[in-house]
Design an enzyme around this catalytic site. Structure first.
Site, PDB file in Angstrom:
ATOM      1  N   LYS A   1      88.675 102.821  -3.460  1.00 35.75           N
ATOM      2  CA  LYS A   1      89.582 101.737  -3.088  1.00 35.75           C
ATOM      3  C   LYS A   1      89.525 101.570  -1.575  1.00 35.75           C
ATOM      4  O   LYS A   1      89.496 102.572  -0.848  1.00 35.75           O
ATOM      5  CB  LYS A   1      91.007 102.097  -3.524  1.00 35.75           C
TER       6      LYS A   1
ATOM      7  N   ASP B   1      87.846  90.646 -10.233  1.00 36.22           N
ATOM      8  CA  ASP B   1      88.795  91.291 -11.153  1.00 36.22           C
ATOM      9  C   ASP B   1      90.006  90.354 -11.263  1.00 36.22           C
ATOM     10  O   ASP B   1      90.011  89.446 -12.102  1.00 36.22           O
ATOM     11  CB  ASP B   1      89.150  92.683 -10.588  1.00 36.22           C
TER      12      ASP B   1
ATOM     13  N   LYS C   1      83.632 104.622  -7.570  1.00 34.57           N
ATOM     14  CA  LYS C   1      84.278 103.455  -6.954  1.00 34.57           C
ATOM     15  C   LYS C   1      85.395 103.974  -6.062  1.00 34.57           C
ATOM     16  O   LYS C   1      86.170 104.825  -6.487  1.00 34.57           O
ATOM     17  CB  LYS C   1      84.827 102.548  -8.059  1.00 34.57           C
TER      18      LYS C   1
ATOM     19  N   GLY D   1      89.666  99.152 -15.755  1.00 35.26           N
ATOM     20  CA  GLY D   1      90.726  99.947 -16.380  1.00 35.26           C
ATOM     21  C   GLY D   1      92.029  99.744 -15.658  1.00 35.26           C
ATOM     22  O   GLY D   1      92.071  99.234 -14.535  1.00 35.26           O
TER      23      GLY D   1
ATOM     24  N   SER E   1      87.155 105.704 -10.709  1.00 34.29           N
ATOM     25  CA  SER E   1      87.795 104.972  -9.626  1.00 34.29           C
ATOM     26  C   SER E   1      88.648 105.949  -8.832  1.00 34.29           C
ATOM     27  O   SER E   1      89.548 106.584  -9.379  1.00 34.29           O
ATOM     28  CB  SER E   1      88.655 103.855 -10.234  1.00 34.29           C
TER      29      SER E   1
ATOM     30  N   GLU F   1      84.339  94.668  -5.092  1.00 34.50           N
ATOM     31  CA  GLU F   1      85.248  94.117  -6.100  1.00 34.50           C
ATOM     32  C   GLU F   1      86.472  93.479  -5.450  1.00 34.50           C
ATOM     33  O   GLU F   1      87.113  94.070  -4.584  1.00 34.50           O
ATOM     34  CB  GLU F   1      85.676  95.253  -7.050  1.00 34.50           C
TER      35      GLU F   1
ATOM     36  N   LYS G   1      88.952  93.069 -18.010  1.00 33.21           N
ATOM     37  CA  LYS G   1      90.025  93.967 -18.448  1.00 33.21           C
ATOM     38  C   LYS G   1      90.731  93.280 -19.600  1.00 33.21           C
ATOM     39  O   LYS G   1      91.260  92.174 -19.424  1.00 33.21           O
ATOM     40  CB  LYS G   1      91.044  94.180 -17.324  1.00 33.21           C
TER      41      LYS G   1
ATOM     42  N   ASP H   1      86.540  98.622  -4.089  1.00 26.84           N
ATOM     43  CA  ASP H   1      87.487  97.673  -4.687  1.00 26.84           C
ATOM     44  C   ASP H   1      88.637  97.463  -3.710  1.00 26.84           C
ATOM     45  O   ASP H   1      89.334  98.413  -3.350  1.00 26.84           O
ATOM     46  CB  ASP H   1      88.014  98.241  -6.015  1.00 26.84           C
TER      47      ASP H   1
HETATM   48  O1  OSB Z   1      91.805  97.110  -9.585  1.00 21.19           O
HETATM   49  O2  OSB Z   1      90.628  98.112 -11.027  1.00 21.19           O
HETATM   50  C1  OSB Z   1      91.713  97.970 -10.451  1.00 21.19           C
HETATM   51  C2  OSB Z   1      94.133 100.695 -11.606  1.00 21.19           C
HETATM   52  C3  OSB Z   1      95.321  99.993 -11.635  1.00 21.19           C
HETATM   53  C4  OSB Z   1      95.323  98.672 -11.257  1.00 21.19           C
HETATM   54  C5  OSB Z   1      94.148  98.053 -10.840  1.00 21.19           C
HETATM   55  C6  OSB Z   1      92.941  98.753 -10.821  1.00 21.19           C
HETATM   56  C7  OSB Z   1      92.956 100.113 -11.186  1.00 21.19           C
HETATM   57  C8  OSB Z   1      91.770 100.976 -11.135  1.00 21.19           C
HETATM   58  C9  OSB Z   1      91.738 102.167 -12.080  1.00 21.19           C
HETATM   59  O3  OSB Z   1      90.864 100.835 -10.342  1.00 21.19           O
HETATM   60  C10 OSB Z   1      90.612 102.116 -13.049  1.00 21.19           C
HETATM   61  C11 OSB Z   1      90.765 103.103 -14.192  1.00 21.19           C
HETATM   62  O4  OSB Z   1      91.580 102.869 -15.106  1.00 21.19           O
HETATM   63  O5  OSB Z   1      90.083 104.119 -14.170  1.00 21.19           O
HETATM   64 MG    MG Z   2      89.933  96.099  -9.500  1.00 18.12          MG
END
Ligand code: OSB
Ligand code: MG
Length: 379
Positions: free
Chosen positions: A176, A251, A174, A303, A149, A226, A275, A201
């Site tokens: 953001k 999510d 992925k 994660g 991510s 996402e 999660k 995401d």
């Molecule tokens: O939305 O998936 C999410 C990290 C913190 C809070 C929300 C998210 C995330 C990530 C990181 O996308 C994913 C990872 O731990 O590699």
């Molecule tokens: Mg997410």
């Protein structure tokens, strides 16, 4: 077994690079680490709330409050026979899934260690009965598919990050997104990297007013979009999913089995990110996984930039058969220079090996745990 002593710590470790999402940019992560002791065995769990209530309403502070004032008094010196027993203690406490998850996962670790089996196998249904000689084999994987991510950044920095991570062998990228940082970014990535497995995401940054943006994103063969809409919404997501060929993945909006049932009924998504922290632990995660598997809904493990304890828990979860898409579980060096456990590394085939040692299967580095502890207390 009886939980005799419980330790809580707030631990803070800087990221290797800052991580930016639609809710902000962060330089470091704080987690609550739980240690449960029963005779000479120790179980570890990690509560994954951030220090600010931007991903969910929980924070490091609310986790301490719920654990210290409501969960620990009920768990301490209580006889438990299975990790599921703790659900009756949780029942009266509404929400606060991340606080619950940390202690429940420490309990799973403790029981797995007592039975001398890996958390993965234990979660998969491993059973031994010495008297009747029953042994159940489980269908858990030995390696999990690893994705990465990547946060919001200057375009050149982002492209460089993608180039590095794709080069390291991660199975999917992925990124953001947020309003103003979406279609042109995806377009540029497609131009530079071709048809790599790519997803976005939004962390709930859009509304149905942005339908045109979603329809443009729909043209880029993304694996999924996402959590585009509000963090509590299922209805608008169903409206959106009908307009798109790209699968919507939820999510934030899915916190319970009830949410999954409704999402499937009204068609809010075609993929679910599970999660363990968000849904209240491993038992709930497993129930959600089972339901999705039955309904042919692919799931993957999300994660929360966990330290080694939380990530080990996540790896065990992702080893269940329904986790059929690459997970947000990257190697330790993606997150931290120094972690509180032995590190996870990326295999050449873009996987991470599921530990086969007892419990979560990683060694706790007590010196590092101490070095990064901001606050600790024994109960
Ligand atoms: O939305 O998936 C999410 C990290 C913190 C809070 C929300 C998210 C995330 C990530 C990181 O996308 C994913 C990872 O731990 O590699
Ligand atoms: Mg997410």
């Amino acid at each position: 077994m009886k939980i005799q002593k419980i330790e809580l710590r707030t631990v803070e470790i800087p990221y290797v690079t800052p991580f930016e999402t639609s809710f902000g940019r962060e330089e470091k992560n704080q987690e609550v680490i739980i240690r449960l002791q029963s005779s000479d065995i120790e179980g570890f769990g990690e509560c994954v709330a951030l220090d600010k209530p931007y991903y969910s309403y929980e924070t490091v502070q609310t986790e301490w409050h719920i654990l210290r004032d409501f969960i620990i008094p009920e768990v301490k010196n209580t006889e438990v026979e299975t990790p599921q027993d703790i659900q009756s203690i949780f029942k009266r406490i509404r929400g606060h899934y991340m606080a619950k998850a940390g202690v429940e996962e420490a309990l799973w670790d403790l029981f797995a260690k007592e039975k001398n089996v890996s958390l993965s196998k234990f979660l998969g249904g491993f059973k031994t009965k010495t008297k009747t000689k029953t042994k159940t084999k489980t269908k858990t994987k030995t390696k999990i598919d690893s994705g990465v991510s990547i946060g919001i950044d200057k375009m050149e920095v982002l492209l460089d990050n993608i180039s590095k991570k794709w080069g390291e062998g991660y199975k999917r990228i992925k990124i953001k997104i947020k309003p103003g940082w979406d279609v042109h970014v995806v377009k540029r990535i497609r131009k530079e990297f071709g048809d790599i497995p790519l997803m976005v995401d939004a962390n709930a940054a859009y509304t149905l007013e942005h339908l045109n943006v979603m329809k443009e994103l729909d043209q880029y063969n993304l694996m999924m979009i996402e959590q585009p809409l509000h963090y509590d919404d299922l209805y608008d997501h169903a409206v959106l999913q009908k307009e798109l060929k790209t699968p919507v993945c939820l999510d934030e909006s899915v916190k319970s089995i009830k949410d999954v049932e409704l999402a499937l009924k009204i068609g809010s998504c075609r993929i679910i990110n599970i999660k363990h922290g968000r849904v209240g632990g491993l038992q709930k995660s497993k129930e959600m996984h089972d339901l999705c598997l039955k309904n042919d809904i692919p799931v993957w493990a999300g994660g929360m930039l966990e330290f080694g304890i939380g990530r080990a828990t996540n790896i065990a979860l992702a080893s269940l058969e329904g986790f059929s898409l690459p997970n947000d579980i990257s190697a330790t060096d993606r997150y931290y220079k120094e972690d509180i456990t032995s590190p996870f590394v990326l295999n050449d085939d873009g996987t991470i090996t599921v530990p086969d040692k007892a419990g979560i299967g990683v060694d706790i580095k007590e010196d590092r745990l101490e070095k990064y502890t901001l606050k600790k207390k024994w109960f």
